[in-house]
Design an enzyme around this catalytic site. Structure first.
Site, PDB file in Angstrom:
ATOM      1  N   THR A 185       4.532  -6.608  -4.550  1.00  0.00           N
ATOM      2  CA  THR A 185       3.761  -5.548  -5.418  1.00  0.00           C
ATOM      3  C   THR A 185       4.297  -4.163  -5.236  1.00  0.00           C
ATOM      4  O   THR A 185       4.567  -3.879  -3.861  1.00  0.00           O
ATOM      5  CB  THR A 185       2.208  -5.531  -5.289  1.00  0.00           C
ATOM      6  OG1 THR A 185       1.899  -4.351  -5.932  1.00  0.00           O
ATOM      7  CG2 THR A 185       1.912  -5.176  -3.695  1.00  0.00           C
ATOM      8  N   GLU A 329      -2.312  -8.594  -4.508  1.00  0.00           N
ATOM      9  CA  GLU A 329      -2.930  -8.825  -2.890  1.00  0.00           C
ATOM     10  C   GLU A 329      -4.068 -10.033  -3.100  1.00  0.00           C
ATOM     11  O   GLU A 329      -4.351 -10.586  -2.005  1.00  0.00           O
ATOM     12  CB  GLU A 329      -3.387  -7.959  -2.075  1.00  0.00           C
ATOM     13  CG  GLU A 329      -1.852  -7.004  -1.744  1.00  0.00           C
ATOM     14  CD  GLU A 329      -1.695  -5.727  -2.764  1.00  0.00           C
ATOM     15  OE1 GLU A 329      -2.114  -5.979  -3.783  1.00  0.00           O
ATOM     16  OE2 GLU A 329      -1.161  -4.880  -2.144  1.00  0.00           O
ATOM     17  N   LYS A 440       0.116   4.198 -12.976  1.00  0.00           N
ATOM     18  CA  LYS A 440       0.286   2.638 -13.677  1.00  0.00           C
ATOM     19  C   LYS A 440       0.714   3.114 -15.112  1.00  0.00           C
ATOM     20  O   LYS A 440      -0.038   3.498 -16.238  1.00  0.00           O
ATOM     21  CB  LYS A 440      -0.903   2.063 -13.526  1.00  0.00           C
ATOM     22  CG  LYS A 440      -0.536   0.836 -13.644  1.00  0.00           C
ATOM     23  CD  LYS A 440      -1.670  -0.321 -12.948  1.00  0.00           C
ATOM     24  CE  LYS A 440      -0.999  -1.699 -12.749  1.00  0.00           C
ATOM     25  NZ  LYS A 440      -1.895  -2.597 -12.254  1.00  0.00           N
ATOM     26  N   TRP A 445       4.102  -0.076 -11.963  1.00  0.00           N
ATOM     27  CA  TRP A 445       3.703   0.952 -11.293  1.00  0.00           C
ATOM     28  C   TRP A 445       4.890   1.847 -11.012  1.00  0.00           C
ATOM     29  O   TRP A 445       6.106   1.368 -11.040  1.00  0.00           O
ATOM     30  CB  TRP A 445       3.379   0.696  -9.846  1.00  0.00           C
ATOM     31  CG  TRP A 445       2.156  -0.301  -9.468  1.00  0.00           C
ATOM     32  CD1 TRP A 445       2.079  -1.670  -9.180  1.00  0.00           C
ATOM     33  CD2 TRP A 445       0.855   0.384  -9.551  1.00  0.00           C
ATOM     34  NE1 TRP A 445       0.485  -1.720  -8.918  1.00  0.00           N
ATOM     35  CE2 TRP A 445       0.086  -0.647  -9.319  1.00  0.00           C
ATOM     36  CE3 TRP A 445       0.335   1.547  -9.793  1.00  0.00           C
ATOM     37  CZ2 TRP A 445      -1.442  -0.534  -9.167  1.00  0.00           C
ATOM     38  CZ3 TRP A 445      -0.878   2.112  -9.842  1.00  0.00           C
ATOM     39  CH2 TRP A 445      -1.771   0.753  -9.389  1.00  0.00           C
TER      40      TRP A 445
END
Ligand code: ADP
Length: 543
Positions: A185, A329, A440, A445
Site C-alpha cells: 500500500t 492492511e 486520494k 494514493w
C-alpha cells in the site's frame, strides 16, 4: 482446558475445492484484454488452477516464493489468486498505477521470482525491466496467437504453460499461517509497505464478507468487482464469491461508464463494487440512457468517502448503497454500511445520513478511537479521535519493514489507521479527517510528502505544501502551494521538474504562490488550515 475439535488449517485452496464441488453452475465471466467475453465455471477454473500449480512447480517455484501479478480483473488473474498460494507460494499483486520508481522498489523489496503480466502492461514492464531482478521469470497472460514481440528476456506464454500440464494435482497441506498474498500500500507516507496475508486471514475474510453481504454473495447472483484484483483482494470478492457461490463478472481493462453499464446490463449483475470515481461514470451513463442496468440492485462504495448526493441518486433509482470503509492492511474490509431492518421505519433523511457514514464494523474487526495521549474515547458520535483496529484479518506487521511497523502499531498491538473518526452509540463509523498526509485521487494514493520533496529540489521553491482539494470526478486532486525563492517563479518549470519524477496522474493540478505558509503550534505547516482555506479552490481543469 483445551477443546477437542480437529485443528484443520484454513486454506485458500479449500475455497476453490468447495466452489468446484458445491457451486458447479457458478463461475467467472470476463471481459478480456484480447477482446470478447470469456465464461468459465468454478469446476473449470479449479481444473485450470491445478494445471497452473503444476506449471508453477515446473518453473521451479515453490513454498515461500513471491510470484507477482500485474493484471486486470479477469479469469487468468483469478487462477493466479488460487494457484499461487495453493502451492504455498505468495501471490504478490502489483498496482500498475504506481510510478515506475515505486514499482521497481516493490518488486525488489518483495524479491519476486516471477511476474505474470497482462498484454496491456507488457510495454510498461519492458521499460522497467532493467530495475527488476535479473533472473525474474516473465509470463504473459495470453495465448500463443496473441503473444507480443517483446524485449522481455525469455517471456513465456501463460496458455502454453497450462496446456503443457494435466490437471491431476492434489493441493498440499499447509500451515494456515503460511503467507498467501502480498499487497503493497502506498496509503501512508514513505515507501510502499507490504501487507502479507495468510491463508487463515484470507479464509476468515472471505467468510466475513460472505456473511455480511448475503444479499448478493449467494448462488444465482452476479457480482462485479470494478475494484481491481491488484488492490487489496478486490475487497474480498475474489474469495467470497467462490465460497458462497456467487458468479463474478470481471471488467478487464474496460472501466468507463459505458463499458461497465453494458457489461452489467448484459450479464445481469446485481451487485457492483468500486470507488466513487467509477460510479460517477456509471451514473452519467444511467442518466443518459434513462435506466439502470437490468438487475442492478446493490452498489458497494468505498476507498474514499461516498458523497451523499451519489448515495441518494442510487437509492432513488432502487439501487441499495453499501458504503464501506477499509484498508489494504485490513484485507481490506473494516466496516459496511447496510441498514438492518431495525432502520426500516427510520425517516428517509435520517437513513440517508446514516448511509453517508462509513458503516458498522464487520465481524472480527474491533474498532477504537483514541485521543492524542492514546486514551480511548467514547462511542458517542461526538468524540473524534484516531481510529485503531484489531482482528485476525488485520496485518500484525509490515513485510520486512521494522520502522514502518514500529510506527503503525500501539503498545497493545492495535493498528493505527491514520484516519480520524467518530463512532456513534449504534456503532456507525464516521471518518471525519485524515491524520495521514495523503491525497486520494480516483481510489489511488498520492503522497504529498513525495511531491513536496521533489518540488523543494526546484530552484524557485523556498518552501511548499501539497494539499488535497476536493474534485468532482477524482474525489481529491493535489494542489502545490509554493513560497517562492525568486521574484518571478515559473510554474511551468516546476511542473516540468515534477513530471520527470512522478506519474502523470500524481502531478499537482494547480501550482499557487503565497508569501508564507500557515504554521501549527509546533511550527509545522498546518495542512488542516490550508485544506480549509482551499476547500473551494477551483482547479483549472474543472473550469
Ligand atoms: P482501499 O482503497 O481498499 O480502501 P487503501 O489501503 O488504499 O485501501 O486505503 C485505505 C484508506 O482509504 C483509509 O484509511 C481511508 O483513509 C480511505 N478510505 C477508504 N474507504 C473510505 C471511505 N468509505 N470513506 C472515507 N475514506 C475511506
Amino acid at each position: 482446558m483445551h477443546g477437542l475439535m480437529m485443528d484443520r488449517p484454513l486454506l485458500v485452496a479449500d475455497i476453490l475445492t468447495y466452489a468446484e464441488d458445491m457451486h458447479r453452475a457458478s463461475g467467472v465471466v470476463s471481459s478480456t484484454v484480447e477482446g470478447g467475453r470469456h465464461y468459465q465455471s468454478y469446476p473449470e477454473m479449479a481444473a485450470r488452477c491445478r494445471r497452473l500449480a503444476r506449471a508453477l512447480r515446473a518453473l521451479g517455484l515453490g513454498p515461500g516464493d513471491r510470484v507477482a501479478t500485474l493484471a486486470w480483473n479477469g479469469y487468468r488473474h483469478m487462477e493466479l489468486y488460487y494457484g499461487i498460494p495453493g502451492i504455498g507460494a505468495v501471490c504478490h499483486t502489483i498496482n500498475p498505477r504506481l510510478s515506475g520508481e515505486q514499482m521497481g522498489y516493490i518488486v525488489n523489496h518483495a524479491a519476486d521470482r516471477a511476474l505474470f503480466v497482462d498484454l496491456t502492461f507488457v510495454p510498461l514492464v519492458e521499460k522497467l525491466a532493467s530495475q527488476f531482478p535479473a533472473d525474474l521469470t516473465y509470463v504473459i497472460l495470453t495465448d500463443a496467437a496473441h503473444m507480443p514481440d517483446t524485449s522481455l528476456a525469455n517471456a513465456l506464454c501463460y496458455e502454453d504453460l497450462l496446456a503443457a500440464q494435466d490437471d491431476d494435482f492434489a493441493w498440499p497441506d499447509l500451515e494456515e499461517t503460511t503467507a498467501a498474498g502480498l499487497c503493497y500500500t502506498s496509503g501512508t507516507t514513505g515507501n510502499p509497505k507490504g501487507a502479507l496475508y495468510t491463508h487463515r486471514s484470507m479464509v476468515l475474510h472471505a467468510l466475513m464478507v460472505g456473511i455480511s453481504m448475503q444479499g448478493s454473495m449467494r448462488p444465482g447472483q452476479r457480482v462485479l468487482p470494478v475494484v481491481p484484483l491488484f488492490h487489496a483482494n478486490a475487497w474480498g470478492t475474489a474469495h467470497a464469491a467462490p465460497l458462497t457461490g456467487a458468479t463474478l463478472v470481471m471488467p478487464g481493462p474496460h472501466l468507463d461508464g459505458a463499458a461497465v453499464f453494458d457489461l452489467m446490463h448484459s450479464e445481469r449483475v446485481c451487485s457492483a463494487w468500486g470507488v466513487p470515481t467509477v460510479w460517477l461514470g456509471l451514473m452519467q451513463e444511467i442518466r443518459s440512457r434513462g435506466s439502470i442496468p437490468q438487475g442492478f440492485a446493490e452498489v458497494v462504495i468505498g476507498g474514499s468517502a461516498a458523497p451523499t448526493a451519489m448515495i441518494a441518486d442510487f437509492e432513488d433509482r432502487g439501487v441499495s448503497v453499501c458504503h464501506a470503509w477499509g484498508m489494504t492492511e485490513m484485507s481490506p474490509i473494516g466496516t459496511l454500511g447496510h441498514l438492518t431492518p431495525d432502520y426500516d421505519d427510520t425517516p428517509a433523511a435520517e437513513r440517508l445520513a446514516l448511509k453517508s457514514k462509513q458503516g458498522r464494523r464487520a465481524f472480527l474487526v474491533e474498532l477504537k478511537i483514541v485521543d492524542e495521549d492514546g486514551t480511548a474515547l467514547p462511542h458517542d458520535g461526538e468524540a473524534a479521535g484516531e481510529l485503531f483496529v484489531r482482528g485476525p484479518t488485520i496485518a500484525s506487521a509490515y513485510y520486512n519493514d521494522e520502522a514502518a511497523t514500529a510506527a503503525a502499531f500501539d503498545a497493545e498491538g492495535w493498528f493505527g489507521t491514520g484516519d480520524v473518526a467518530t463512532i456513534c452509540a449504534q456503532g456507525f463509523l464516521s471518518i471525519t479527517d485524515r491524520a495521514k498526509d495523503l491525497i486520494k485521487s480516483g481510489g489511488e494514493w498520492i503522497s504529498s510528502l513525495d511531491v513536496e520533496n521533489m518540488a523543494m529540489a526546484h530552484g524557485h521553491v523556498a518552501n511548499c505544501a501539497v494539499i488535497a482539494v476536493p474534485h468532482p470526478k477524482w474525489d481529491e486532486r493535489p494542489v502545490l502551494i509554493v513560497v517562492p525563492s525568486v521574484d518571478d517563479p515559473d510554474p511551468d518549470s516546476i511542473r516540468a521538474h515534477l513530471a520527470g519524477h512522478l506519474a502523470k496522474w500524481q502531478l499537482p493540478d494547480d501550482i499557487l504562490f503565497v508569501e508564507a505558509l500557515p504554521l501549527t503550534a509546533t511550527g509545522k505547516v498546518s495542512k488542516l488550515t490550508l485544506r480549509r482555506a482551499y476547500a473551494d479552490h477551483r482547479l483549472p481543469q474543472t473550469d
